[in-house]
Each structure stands twice: as C-alpha cells, then as structure tokens.
Write a protein that holds these residues in place. Structure first.
Motif, PDB file in Angstrom:
ATOM      1  N   UNK A 280       0.889  -1.189   0.293  1.00 39.80           N
ATOM      2  CA  UNK A 280      -0.072  -0.365  -0.074  1.00 39.80           C
ATOM      3  C   UNK A 280       1.167   1.518   0.182  1.00 39.80           C
ATOM      4  N   UNK A 281       1.794   0.804   1.080  1.00 41.17           N
ATOM      5  CA  UNK A 281       2.537   2.679   1.067  1.00 41.17           C
ATOM      6  C   UNK A 281       3.613   2.325  -0.585  1.00 41.17           C
TER       7      UNK A 281
ATOM      8  N   UNK B 215      -1.797   6.762  -4.823  1.00 39.67           N
ATOM      9  CA  UNK B 215      -2.535   6.565  -4.770  1.00 39.67           C
ATOM     10  C   UNK B 215      -3.219   5.863  -3.139  1.00 39.67           C
ATOM     11  N   UNK B 216      -5.251   6.337  -3.586  1.00 45.38           N
ATOM     12  CA  UNK B 216      -4.867   6.701  -2.264  1.00 45.38           C
ATOM     13  C   UNK B 216      -5.374   5.180  -1.371  1.00 45.38           C
ATOM     14  N   UNK B 217      -5.855   5.201  -0.258  1.00 50.21           N
ATOM     15  CA  UNK B 217      -5.840   3.411   0.262  1.00 50.21           C
ATOM     16  C   UNK B 217      -6.908   2.825  -0.247  1.00 50.21           C
ATOM     17  N   UNK B 218      -8.106   4.259  -0.470  1.00 50.50           N
ATOM     18  CA  UNK B 218      -9.226   3.040  -1.255  1.00 50.50           C
ATOM     19  C   UNK B 218      -9.182   2.453  -2.424  1.00 50.50           C
ATOM     20  N   UNK B 219      -8.163   2.949  -3.099  1.00 54.20           N
ATOM     21  CA  UNK B 219      -8.350   3.037  -4.128  1.00 54.20           C
ATOM     22  C   UNK B 219      -7.149   1.596  -4.557  1.00 54.20           C
ATOM     23  N   UNK B 220      -6.306   1.693  -3.784  1.00 55.22           N
ATOM     24  CA  UNK B 220      -5.000   0.615  -4.087  1.00 55.22           C
ATOM     25  C   UNK B 220      -5.951  -0.746  -2.757  1.00 55.22           C
TER      26      UNK B 220
ATOM     27  N   UNK C 160      -5.573  -4.493  -5.403  1.00 59.60           N
ATOM     28  CA  UNK C 160      -5.068  -5.424  -4.509  1.00 59.60           C
ATOM     29  C   UNK C 160      -6.596  -6.388  -5.090  1.00 59.60           C
ATOM     30  N   UNK C 161      -7.025  -6.210  -3.944  1.00 60.83           N
ATOM     31  CA  UNK C 161      -8.394  -6.854  -2.951  1.00 60.83           C
ATOM     32  C   UNK C 161      -8.665  -8.062  -4.609  1.00 60.83           C
ATOM     33  N   UNK C 162      -8.958  -6.654  -5.673  1.00 64.24           N
ATOM     34  CA  UNK C 162      -9.979  -8.057  -7.048  1.00 64.24           C
ATOM     35  C   UNK C 162      -8.745  -8.595  -7.743  1.00 64.24           C
TER      36      UNK C 162
ATOM     37  N   UNK D  15       2.466  -5.673   5.401  1.00 63.16           N
ATOM     38  CA  UNK D  15       2.183  -6.470   3.684  1.00 63.16           C
ATOM     39  C   UNK D  15       2.590  -5.979   2.834  1.00 63.16           C
ATOM     40  N   UNK D  16       2.917  -8.000   1.975  1.00 60.04           N
ATOM     41  CA  UNK D  16       3.643  -7.461   0.588  1.00 60.04           C
ATOM     42  C   UNK D  16       2.735  -8.174  -0.790  1.00 60.04           C
ATOM     43  N   UNK D  17       2.537  -7.796  -1.446  1.00 60.16           N
ATOM     44  CA  UNK D  17       0.872  -8.608  -2.411  1.00 60.16           C
ATOM     45  C   UNK D  17       2.155  -9.167  -4.285  1.00 60.16           C
TER      46      UNK D  17
END
Lengths: 238, 189
Positions: free
Chosen positions: A189-190, A198-203, A207-209, A227-229
């Motif tokens: 996210x960072x 990107x704000x939290x909501x967009x990120x 990512x969830x998608x 957390x890393x993705x």
C-alpha cells in the motif's frame, strides 16, 4: 501573377465564410429541430410507449438527427411519474459510464462522480438527483456481483468488477505490474501511495480484486510486519 | 544437499493464501515439497512443527517450514493446514496417534503398499519366509534381514507396513502381552 494570388485569397475567404454561415445555420436548424423533437416526445409520450410502429418511426427520426432516443424517453418519463422504465434507462447509462471509466479508476467510482457524469451525458434538459442514480443502481443487482454499492467513510461508492471471467487488464492492474518489475515482484500500500499517489481505497480495491482473481499472492511477513502483494509469475522466472 | 524447489524462495509461499484455488495449489506444492524433502533425507516421521523426528541417517537437515535467506517462516496454524492437506487430501501422511498429535506424523514418500511389497520381496529373496523375525532383526541387522531400506526404520512405520502384509494374508505377527500390543515378531508366509 500577384493579382492572381490576391484574387485566389479573396475567393478562398468568401468560400470559407459561406461555409461557416451554412454550417452555423444548419446547427441552429438542428437545435430547433432537436428541441421540437423533445417537445414532441413529451407531448406524445404515451403514444410512443404504447404504439410499437409509432415508436420505431420515432427512434429512426432520433437517429437521423443525432439524438439518443433513450435520453428522450428518459426525459419523457421524468416529466411524468418516475417509473421502473425511467430507472432502467438510467441504469443503462450507468453501465456505460462504469465501463468507460473503469480503466481510469479501476472500477471504483463515487456516487457523487457517477451522478455528475450521468448528468453531463444528457443533451436534453433533464435534471436527475443523486437518489435517482442510486435507485437505478438497484436495478443492476440482478446482474450478479458486477455492480456493488459500498459505503466508505460515509460516502457511497460503486464498485464495478466487469463481466465475470473477463480477461481484460485495467489501467490500475497494469500499474501494479509495472511497479512489481521495479521492486523484484511485489507491491505494498505504501509503495502505491508513494509512487502513484493512490489513496487507501483505490489501492485496496485493485489489490483485493487481483487477489480474488489469483493475480496476486499475499505475504504477511514483509519487513516491519508490512503486507506485501506478490506477482506469482515470479515463481517461473529464472 | 537437497535442492529446494524455486517456490521455497517465494515469500508468499509462507502465508496461507486467501483465494481458494490458489490456496489449493499452494497446499499441493507444499505437499510435494515435503515428500521430496523427506525422501531425500530419509525422514519417516516429523513433528507438527516440521522438525524431523525419525530419520534413517544422521546428517544435518535444513528446516522445512522456513527460509532464513528471505526471512520467511510458515505460522503454526498454517503448518497444521499443510500437514492436514497431506494427510487427508493427498493421503500421503498419517498421525502416529490422531489423539496425540505431538507423537508425530508418518510421511509416506513411499506408500505403505510399496514398502510392504519391498519388505516381502526382501524376505523371500533371503529365504526367510516361514521363520519368525524380531523387529530388532528386521530393522537393525540388515545383513540378516530386510536390507538397507529398512535399516533404523521407526517402529511406527514398520508396524504400518507389516499391517499391510497381514491384511494381504502374507504375514503373521506376534504381539506383546503387556496390553500395548506392540509387534514383536513377524513371520512371512
């Protein structure tokens, strides 16, 4: 030689002004015609809806002069009582907006923006309220999970995830892949905030998608518990 | 030296995945990794933590559920899910005692049937059918009995293998009369 060139200039000027006048006359005529059509639609709303033959002719006429018959019918509906047809019509427009903005916003749009974009698409004098847009959204529930309404910090958002199994990669997904190639395979996210703003909501939405469709693996053990993705094609890379 | 597969260096491999299809793949990968790792080091029993309990050789063994180079380690609950997958889905492991999970988990990198066939052939080849062999003879004195494959074999594993032969009608066992019913002697038929 000189006089010939001057003559040509004059002819060109005259020609151009004639063309301009012609086209502005035409567009004025078209505007008059369009507004006449709007009035016509309002006056004959009931007939347009009931009489199939009449409606076909009306639709043809609309197409000929570049007016969206859906818009006119919406307008007509709104001037009477707001029926299911009216909301259904709005829903069609909402689908169009969601699809055309998906690659920019990753499929997440605030109801406020959706409403103002919806309002902008109309060429007829039709005013809709935010409540109308959110009422229309309910008609999309029947289409499965494609359009979800979420409340995020007291604001309504619409999440559009597109047709199930669509292989299209959005702009945001592409940006995530781009960042992965720089970091050696992952995003956080960072990193998304610092690099793309990107704000939290967009990120979180992207990512969830991507996790849901198996495009990213989660790793809860990054430095400092971050957390890393991870992008899984890494496994098969050399 | 056991060559860990590349996925052993993939950081998210150590976090249980949320997507169910991906998780299924992840658990299968872990299962295959455990079997290859145990086969290489000749490990027959591991603890729920992944530590080797009974091994047939005395070499230094790298840890299974962690990778120090990338500073990742599977959490205890995740280790349990992986082992449960190996036991119940892949059918390649068994608790020594399901009621007492710390007693260890038998890892079947060779299935019990394969082991049983090998044991029977070895006894047949050395002309020891119809004579009673003790567990000690079978697992310690390889020149007398079953050969290097069974040397130092953990009792619990040997018991599972002999039970297969008993079911197939190829062996009879003598059990201790102390109430535990441990196998003491085996006679191949």
């Amino acid at each position: 030689m000189n006089s010939f060139s001057a003559d040509r200039d004059i002819y060109l000027k005259i020609g151009k002004s004639l063309l301009d006048r012609h086209s502005s006359e035409l567009s004025a005529q078209l505007a008059v015609f369009q507004s006449a059509l709007v009035n016509f639609a309002a006056e004959n709303a009931a007939t347009i809806k009931k009489n199939r033959e009449f409606r076909d002719k009306f639709t043809k006429m609309c197409n000929l002069i570049g007016v969206d018959p859906l818009e006119l019918l919406l307008f007509v509906d709104s001037s009477l009582k707001k029926t299911d047809d009216f909301y259904m019509g709005l829903a069609v427009r909402i689908v169009e907006i969601c699809q055309s903005t998906r690659d920019i916003n990753g499929g997440l749009i605030s109801l406020k923006e959706l409403h103002s974009r919806l309002q902008d698409t109309f060429t007829v004098p039709l005013q809709i309220k935010e409540e109308d847009a959110s009422a229309a959204l309910r008609f999309l529930d029947g289409l499965g999970k494609g359009y979800e309404t979420l409340t995020i910090s007291d604001q309504l958002w619409v999440k559009f995830s597109g047709p199930a199994g669509s292989g299209a990669i959005s702009y945001d997904e592409r940006k995530i892949y781009e960042l992965c190639t720089f970091t050696g395979g992952f995003v956080t996210h960072r990193l998304l905030r610092d690099n793309y703003g990107w704000d939290q909501v967009r990120a979180k939405s992207v990512i969830d998608d991507m996790i849901r469709s198996g495009l990213l693996w989660v790793d809860s053990q990054g430095p400092g518990g971050q957390w890393q993705y991870w992008e899984p094609s890494w496994i098969s890379q050399d | 030296m056991f060559a860990f597969p590349k996925i052993h260096s993939f950081p998210p491999f150590y976090t249980q995945q949320q997507n169910s299809t991906v998780r299924e793949n992840q658990l299968n990968e872990w299962g295959q990794l455990i079997l290859a790792y145990c086969q290489h080091h000749r490990i027959l029993t591991i603890l729920p933590s992944g530590t080797a309990m009974a091994t047939q050789e005395e070499a230094e063994i790298p840890p299974l559920f962690e990778n120090k180079l990338i500073e990742r380690s599977a959490a205890p609950e995740f280790r349990r899910s992986i082992l449960n997958h190996l036991i119940h889905k892949l059918d390649r492991a068994q608790y020594v005692d399901p009621k007492q999970q710390d007693a260890g988990i038998l890892i079947f990198w060779r299935t019990a049937d394969e082991w049983a066939r090998m044991l029977y052939e070895q006894i047949e080849k050395t002309g020891q059918t119809n004579s009673v062999l003790t567990v000690y003879e079978l697992t310690q004195l390889d020149e007398l009995a079953a050969g290097a494959e069974f040397r130092n074999m953990d009792y619990n594993m040997l018991a599972r293998i002999v039970e297969v032969l008993v079911r197939q009608g190829k062996a009879q066992v003598l059990r201790s009369d102390d109430g535990l019913g441990r196998i003491e002697g085996v006679k191949m038929l």
